[in-house]
Scaffold this motif. Structure first.
Motif, mmCIF file in Angstrom:
data_model
loop_
_atom_site.group_PDB
_atom_site.id
_atom_site.type_symbol
_atom_site.label_atom_id
_atom_site.label_comp_id
_atom_site.label_asym_id
_atom_site.label_seq_id
_atom_site.Cartn_x
_atom_site.Cartn_y
_atom_site.Cartn_z
ATOM 1 N N PHE A 45 -4.253 -12.515 -3.589
ATOM 2 C CA PHE A 45 -3.163 -11.708 -4.128
ATOM 3 C C PHE A 45 -3.028 -11.915 -5.634
ATOM 4 O O PHE A 45 -2.854 -10.956 -6.399
ATOM 5 C CB PHE A 45 -1.858 -12.074 -3.418
ATOM 6 N N ALA A 46 -3.114 -13.173 -6.073
ATOM 7 C CA ALA A 46 -2.990 -13.475 -7.501
ATOM 8 C C ALA A 46 -4.121 -12.830 -8.311
ATOM 9 O O ALA A 46 -3.884 -12.244 -9.378
ATOM 10 C CB ALA A 46 -2.990 -14.988 -7.713
ATOM 11 N N ALA A 47 -5.342 -12.924 -7.803
ATOM 12 C CA ALA A 47 -6.483 -12.326 -8.505
ATOM 13 C C ALA A 47 -6.355 -10.806 -8.555
ATOM 14 O O ALA A 47 -6.742 -10.173 -9.548
ATOM 15 C CB ALA A 47 -7.787 -12.726 -7.818
ATOM 16 N N SER A 48 -5.795 -10.223 -7.496
ATOM 17 C CA SER A 48 -5.599 -8.768 -7.473
ATOM 18 C C SER A 48 -4.574 -8.346 -8.516
ATOM 19 O O SER A 48 -4.712 -7.293 -9.148
ATOM 20 C CB SER A 48 -5.147 -8.318 -6.080
ATOM 21 N N LEU A 49 -3.553 -9.167 -8.710
ATOM 22 C CA LEU A 49 -2.542 -8.866 -9.728
ATOM 23 C C LEU A 49 -3.123 -8.966 -11.138
ATOM 24 O O LEU A 49 -2.646 -8.292 -12.053
ATOM 25 C CB LEU A 49 -1.351 -9.813 -9.584
ATOM 26 N N ILE A 50 -4.121 -9.828 -11.308
ATOM 27 C CA ILE A 50 -4.798 -9.907 -12.603
ATOM 28 C C ILE A 50 -5.623 -8.643 -12.845
ATOM 29 O O ILE A 50 -5.704 -8.121 -13.965
ATOM 30 C CB ILE A 50 -5.696 -11.156 -12.664
ATOM 31 N N SER A 51 -6.234 -8.124 -11.777
ATOM 32 C CA SER A 51 -7.114 -6.958 -11.897
ATOM 33 C C SER A 51 -6.348 -5.646 -11.979
ATOM 34 O O SER A 51 -6.779 -4.702 -12.644
ATOM 35 C CB SER A 51 -8.067 -6.910 -10.700
ATOM 36 N N PHE A 52 -5.197 -5.575 -11.269
ATOM 37 C CA PHE A 52 -4.430 -4.325 -11.195
ATOM 38 C C PHE A 52 -2.961 -4.627 -11.457
ATOM 39 O O PHE A 52 -2.542 -5.780 -11.450
ATOM 40 C CB PHE A 52 -4.591 -3.674 -9.814
ATOM 41 N N SER A 53 -2.189 -3.564 -11.665
ATOM 42 C CA SER A 53 -0.750 -3.745 -11.880
ATOM 43 C C SER A 53 -0.065 -4.078 -10.560
ATOM 44 O O SER A 53 -0.600 -3.847 -9.468
ATOM 45 C CB SER A 53 -0.137 -2.479 -12.475
ATOM 46 N N PHE A 54 1.162 -4.610 -10.660
ATOM 47 C CA PHE A 54 1.918 -4.998 -9.473
ATOM 48 C C PHE A 54 2.159 -3.787 -8.568
ATOM 49 O O PHE A 54 1.998 -3.869 -7.345
ATOM 50 C CB PHE A 54 3.259 -5.616 -9.887
ATOM 51 N N ASN A 55 2.533 -2.648 -9.153
ATOM 52 C CA ASN A 55 2.805 -1.446 -8.358
ATOM 53 C C ASN A 55 1.563 -0.954 -7.632
ATOM 54 O O ASN A 55 1.637 -0.507 -6.478
ATOM 55 C CB ASN A 55 3.361 -0.335 -9.253
ATOM 56 N N GLU A 56 0.419 -1.031 -8.292
ATOM 57 C CA GLU A 56 -0.827 -0.580 -7.670
ATOM 58 C C GLU A 56 -1.187 -1.454 -6.469
ATOM 59 O O GLU A 56 -1.620 -0.957 -5.427
ATOM 60 C CB GLU A 56 -1.964 -0.596 -8.690
ATOM 61 N N VAL A 57 -0.980 -2.773 -6.611
ATOM 62 C CA VAL A 57 -1.263 -3.680 -5.499
ATOM 63 C C VAL A 57 -0.300 -3.428 -4.350
ATOM 64 O O VAL A 57 -0.696 -3.400 -3.176
ATOM 65 C CB VAL A 57 -1.182 -5.153 -5.962
ATOM 66 N N MET A 58 0.983 -3.198 -4.661
ATOM 67 C CA MET A 58 1.977 -2.939 -3.616
ATOM 68 C C MET A 58 1.676 -1.631 -2.888
ATOM 69 O O MET A 58 1.811 -1.545 -1.668
ATOM 70 C CB MET A 58 3.372 -2.887 -4.240
ATOM 71 N N HIS A 59 1.273 -0.615 -3.632
ATOM 72 C CA HIS A 59 0.926 0.658 -3.006
ATOM 73 C C HIS A 59 -0.287 0.494 -2.088
ATOM 74 O O HIS A 59 -0.339 1.100 -1.005
ATOM 75 C CB HIS A 59 0.625 1.706 -4.074
ATOM 76 N N ALA A 60 -1.242 -0.314 -2.503
ATOM 77 C CA ALA A 60 -2.430 -0.542 -1.685
ATOM 78 C C ALA A 60 -2.068 -1.288 -0.396
ATOM 79 O O ALA A 60 -2.564 -0.951 0.682
ATOM 80 C CB ALA A 60 -3.472 -1.336 -2.476
ATOM 81 N N LEU A 61 -1.196 -2.283 -0.512
ATOM 82 C CA LEU A 61 -0.771 -3.035 0.682
ATOM 83 C C LEU A 61 0.012 -2.134 1.631
ATOM 84 O O LEU A 61 -0.123 -2.239 2.857
ATOM 85 C CB LEU A 61 0.065 -4.243 0.270
ATOM 86 N N ARG A 62 0.845 -1.260 1.067
ATOM 87 C CA ARG A 62 1.587 -0.328 1.915
ATOM 88 C C ARG A 62 0.632 0.634 2.615
ATOM 89 O O ARG A 62 0.798 0.941 3.810
ATOM 90 C CB ARG A 62 2.590 0.457 1.072
ATOM 91 N N ALA A 63 -0.387 1.112 1.891
ATOM 92 C CA ALA A 63 -1.383 2.001 2.497
ATOM 93 C C ALA A 63 -2.150 1.278 3.603
ATOM 94 O O ALA A 63 -2.504 1.885 4.617
ATOM 95 C CB ALA A 63 -2.349 2.504 1.427
ATOM 96 N N MET A 64 -2.390 -0.027 3.405
ATOM 97 C CA MET A 64 -3.080 -0.811 4.427
ATOM 98 C C MET A 64 -2.248 -0.878 5.703
ATOM 99 O O MET A 64 -2.772 -0.739 6.814
ATOM 100 C CB MET A 64 -3.347 -2.230 3.893
#
Length: 266
Positions: A45-64
């Motif tokens: 999760f931490a590495a994903s936040l470095i690669s993408f914005s917080f909103n983008e990661v949250m949207h991806a998790l919601r899509a999952m």
């Protein structure tokens, strides 16, 4: 509506792993480690936040999480959409744009892409202009939505790597505490390898499959939007219902195509 294929896949994947563990050893609890899980999940999760914005990661998790829901762009949905556009043709011909707006169901009025098409027709745009504007909106939507699959794929790449990091940390701690006692070597090594197991499972049973599922849903939605663009262009050209039916049925596989005569016979 629930996607049964997704539920079956998740159940089968987890079930087969559990059966393999239960059939191989009586010490089932050794496969549970909160520290290993937190290291893999937290680091990914931490590495994903470095690669993408917080909103983008949250949207991806919601899509999952939404992968358990059935797609809204199946062949049956496309066939119903063809039917609606043939109905729109008669409504628009008889009552104009106001009648077309009033004919929308509550669910249809919440569809932003459908509402855009109605709005453009109400503004008096010609067929070519509607195709350009809606095409741009479709491409922009696709670019935004496709990022969800990229985020999940990235998580699938990170998870096994952090699982290996956890294993290395566990080995260092094990060797430091082992001293002259070699009896605990096997047990300590087994515990250290759990993080690698968690990383591989998360990547291949969660992140990568859901990334593929999310991408597939988005491709189906893109295809549905193409059908809608053609539908609104045909409405703007005031084509008759039969022509619209035959033209839009090209987007649907033969066995699912809309044929009102067949529906009446049923």
């Amino acid at each position: 509506m629930i996607s049964f294929s997704t539920l079956i896949g998740i159940t089968a994947g987890i079930g087969l792993f559990v059966l393999a563990v239960v059939g191989s050893t009586d010490n089932h609890l050794m496969f549970l480690s909160a520290a290993s899980a937190m290291m893999v999940i937290g680091s990914t999760f931490a590495a994903s936040l470095i690669s993408f914005s917080f909103n983008e990661v949250m949207h991806a998790l919601r899509a999952m999480l939404e992968t358990v829901q059935a797609s809204k762009s199946t062949q049956s949905h496309l066939s119903k959409l063809v039917q609606r556009f043939t109905e729109f043709s008669n409504i628009y011909r008889d009552g104009g744009i106001s009648a077309l707006e009033d004919s929308l169901t509550k669910k249809e009025s919440k569809d932003s892409f459908l509402s855009l098409g109605i709005e453009l027709m109400g503004s008096g745009y010609k067929s070519a202009d509607i195709r350009v504007i809606m095409g741009d909106a479709m491409d922009s939507h696709w670019q935004r939505q496709s990022l969800e699959g990229k985020v999940l794929n990235t998580m699938g790449v990170y998870a096994p790597g952090f699982g290996m990091v956890g294993t290395i940390v566990g080995l260092i701690i094990m060797l430091d505490n082992m001293g002259d006692d070699m009896a605990n070597l096997g047990k300590g090594l087994a515990l250290a390898l759990i993080t690698t197991l968690y990383g591989v499972l998360l990547a291949n049973l969660l992140f990568k499959p859901t990334a593929a599922h999310v991408t597939e849903k988005q491709e189906q939605e893109f295809f549905k939007h193409q059908l809608m663009i053609d539908g609104f262009c045909l409405l703007a050209e005031k084509r008759d219902a039969l022509f619209i039916q035959d033209r839009l049925n090209a987007y649907v596989k033969p066995s699912k195509r809309y044929h009102p005569q067949e529906l009446e016979n049923e």
